[in-house]
Design an enzyme around this catalytic site. Sequence first.
Site, short mmCIF file in Angstrom:
data_model
loop_
_atom_site.label_atom_id
_atom_site.label_comp_id
_atom_site.label_asym_id
_atom_site.label_seq_id
_atom_site.Cartn_x
_atom_site.Cartn_y
_atom_site.Cartn_z
N ASP A 24 -22.50 114.09 98.61
CA ASP A 24 -23.88 113.62 98.72
C ASP A 24 -24.00 112.63 99.88
O ASP A 24 -23.37 111.58 99.88
CB ASP A 24 -24.30 112.94 97.41
CG ASP A 24 -25.80 112.80 97.27
OD1 ASP A 24 -26.46 112.52 98.29
OD2 ASP A 24 -26.31 112.98 96.16
N SER B 160 -32.36 114.46 97.91
CA SER B 160 -31.29 115.22 97.26
C SER B 160 -31.77 116.26 96.27
O SER B 160 -31.08 117.24 96.03
CB SER B 160 -30.33 114.25 96.55
OG SER B 160 -29.66 113.43 97.47
N THR C 89 -28.52 115.86 92.17
CA THR C 89 -27.62 116.95 92.54
C THR C 89 -27.04 117.68 91.34
O THR C 89 -27.14 118.90 91.25
CB THR C 89 -26.53 116.45 93.49
OG1 THR C 89 -27.14 115.88 94.65
CG2 THR C 89 -25.61 117.58 93.91
N GLU D 238 -19.39 99.89 76.23
CA GLU D 238 -19.37 98.87 77.27
C GLU D 238 -20.52 97.87 77.12
O GLU D 238 -20.77 97.05 78.01
CB GLU D 238 -19.41 99.53 78.66
CG GLU D 238 -18.13 100.28 78.97
CD GLU D 238 -18.13 100.88 80.37
OE1 GLU D 238 -17.31 100.43 81.19
OE2 GLU D 238 -18.93 101.78 80.64
N GLU E 105 -19.59 117.02 92.71
CA GLU E 105 -20.33 116.16 93.63
C GLU E 105 -19.65 114.81 93.82
O GLU E 105 -19.29 114.13 92.85
CB GLU E 105 -21.75 115.90 93.12
CG GLU E 105 -22.56 115.03 94.09
CD GLU E 105 -23.74 114.33 93.45
OE1 GLU E 105 -24.68 113.96 94.20
OE2 GLU E 105 -23.74 114.11 92.22
N HIS F 50 -26.76 104.08 101.31
CA HIS F 50 -28.05 103.47 101.00
C HIS F 50 -27.95 101.94 100.95
O HIS F 50 -28.90 101.24 101.30
CB HIS F 50 -28.59 103.99 99.67
CG HIS F 50 -29.27 105.31 99.75
ND1 HIS F 50 -30.26 105.59 100.67
CD2 HIS F 50 -29.11 106.45 99.02
CE1 HIS F 50 -30.68 106.83 100.51
NE2 HIS F 50 -30.00 107.38 99.51
N ASP G 193 -25.59 117.63 100.96
CA ASP G 193 -27.00 117.94 100.73
C ASP G 193 -27.87 117.42 101.88
O ASP G 193 -28.90 118.00 102.21
CB ASP G 193 -27.48 117.37 99.39
CG ASP G 193 -27.07 115.92 99.18
OD1 ASP G 193 -26.36 115.36 100.03
OD2 ASP G 193 -27.46 115.34 98.14
N HIS G 194 -27.40 116.34 102.52
CA HIS G 194 -28.15 115.75 103.63
C HIS G 194 -27.25 114.74 104.32
O HIS G 194 -26.12 114.47 103.89
CB HIS G 194 -29.42 115.05 103.14
CG HIS G 194 -29.15 114.02 102.08
ND1 HIS G 194 -28.59 112.80 102.36
CD2 HIS G 194 -29.34 114.06 100.73
CE1 HIS G 194 -28.44 112.12 101.23
NE2 HIS G 194 -28.88 112.86 100.22
N HIS H 277 -31.98 108.46 104.30
CA HIS H 277 -31.28 109.68 104.69
C HIS H 277 -31.52 109.96 106.17
O HIS H 277 -32.45 109.44 106.79
CB HIS H 277 -31.78 110.88 103.88
CG HIS H 277 -31.49 110.78 102.43
ND1 HIS H 277 -32.01 111.65 101.49
CD2 HIS H 277 -30.72 109.91 101.73
CE1 HIS H 277 -31.57 111.32 100.29
NE2 HIS H 277 -30.79 110.26 100.41
#
Length: 518
Positions: free
Chosen positions: A69, A119, A182, A239, A331, A340, A377-378, A478
């Site tokens: 990704d 995505s 994804t 958790e 993925e 990001h 994907d990009h 992206h």
Amino acid sequence: MIRTSIGAAIAAALTAVTLSASVSAEGLSASQRNSHWFSEAQDRLQQAAQVEINNKRGAAKNVILFIGDGMGISTVTGARILAGQMQGQTGEEYQLSFEKMPFAGLIKTYNTNQQTPDSAGTASALMSGVKTKAGFIGVDESVARGDCKAGLEHPLTTALELAEARGKATGIISTARITHATPAATFAKVPERDWEYKAPQGCRDIAAQLVAMPVGDGIDVIMGGGRRGFLPADVTDLEGAAGKREDGRNLVSEWQKRYGNNAVYIEDRAGFDKLDSKATNKLLGLFQPSHMRYESDRSNDKAGEPSLSEMTAKGIELLNRDKDGYFLMVEGGRIDHGHHAGNAYNALHDAVEFAKAVQVAMDKTDPKDTLIIVTADHSHTFTIAGYPTRGNPILGKVVSNDERGEPMKTPQLAADGKPYTTVGYANGPGFADLGKQTDSDARMNAPVGAGRVDLTEVDTQAPGYFQEALIVSEGETHGGEDVGIWARGPGSQLLSGTHEQNYVFHVMAHAGGLLPGR
């Protein structure tokens, strides 16, 4: 004049003798014959010439699709150099596992309504063979985003569903939430990617669609993050995180009830390590409330979680028991998240781990019956720039070469007199404000580079360093350029060249025999 002419003639003759002595019978100079670059390229050519091509329909018993990704070309280059440097090499000459595959090409990633994609639309194109809008998962482009009713009327069938319908085993593995764009594109149909655990009345959210999947006998192997989307708000996981579902449903319990005693649910490292492959017919592993940890931070998880390569190994082991073959999507979801955040450290380390997962698949499968495809994907706005000397740390400051072509002793300085890094971003949170000036005229008249931090004493290779960005944005975006695609096995040659993203589905369907009579 006569003496000069005679001297020139003698010099030319001597030069000709010297050149002819250095040229072999093949017409090569001694410099070429003795160069490792030359001999290595010759060896690579011989290997490439011997690759067998099998484009027959249905020749691939198994199909594995790896999606990095956000893994654009610059990310692949950066990860390659980092991986090599982690092994004590200069890095540039290194090859990631999938770069050794015999066939490669380029994929165009735009959505039907966006030049730079998201995505959901890109993953849907890969999985369904049809390009669609940004934010859409398994729904065609004809409807409006968020239109529940129209989305139900325009679904897209995925490669995973086709494999299920043909009796093959299926699996999805991701370091992101398993309900994220994804992985969700392998099974879900929603005109809004954010419907992970809640959808408008009349539609089902993504988590609910996964548990109730109507095709075949359901997905056999599911591993990733995203527990919160399967648990009600009044339930706390191991958790200490509460679920997100407002409908009161416990989808983990519903999944276990659907598949019975041989269905295994795990949520930590201990559960993963205790897995008995022979006694596990179905596997649901949800290792985090949200996304799984970055690879570089994985050891700090209090409950423990497996790596992407470990999940890939276990997934193939489980799926390989099916005599009819399998379809698996893997993925590397957090490559994207590192970018990001404007943090190349995490993005590149996760990309290196992604390459390890691909190597696991290559080691555990036979190229004669298994098609492995690796793509993204990009891309992202991640750049590699400056003129760093060879072997310069990819996450470090630019150290260039002097006038003799030798490495300098200190980092190269920009026009503002400050050092800068090799990698950076066109936009993102790493932007440095010009003295907190917001007035456009003040910005125009500010000294060049006034807002940049002096990196002289900053460790830019540290996990917590965020690279500089040209344009300020809350999160880096992206990129819109083509991404690479690499392949091995039956049908892999069909991916050479430049193609639309949705074309990948058609190669998988052809090689895997997923569409009858085609």
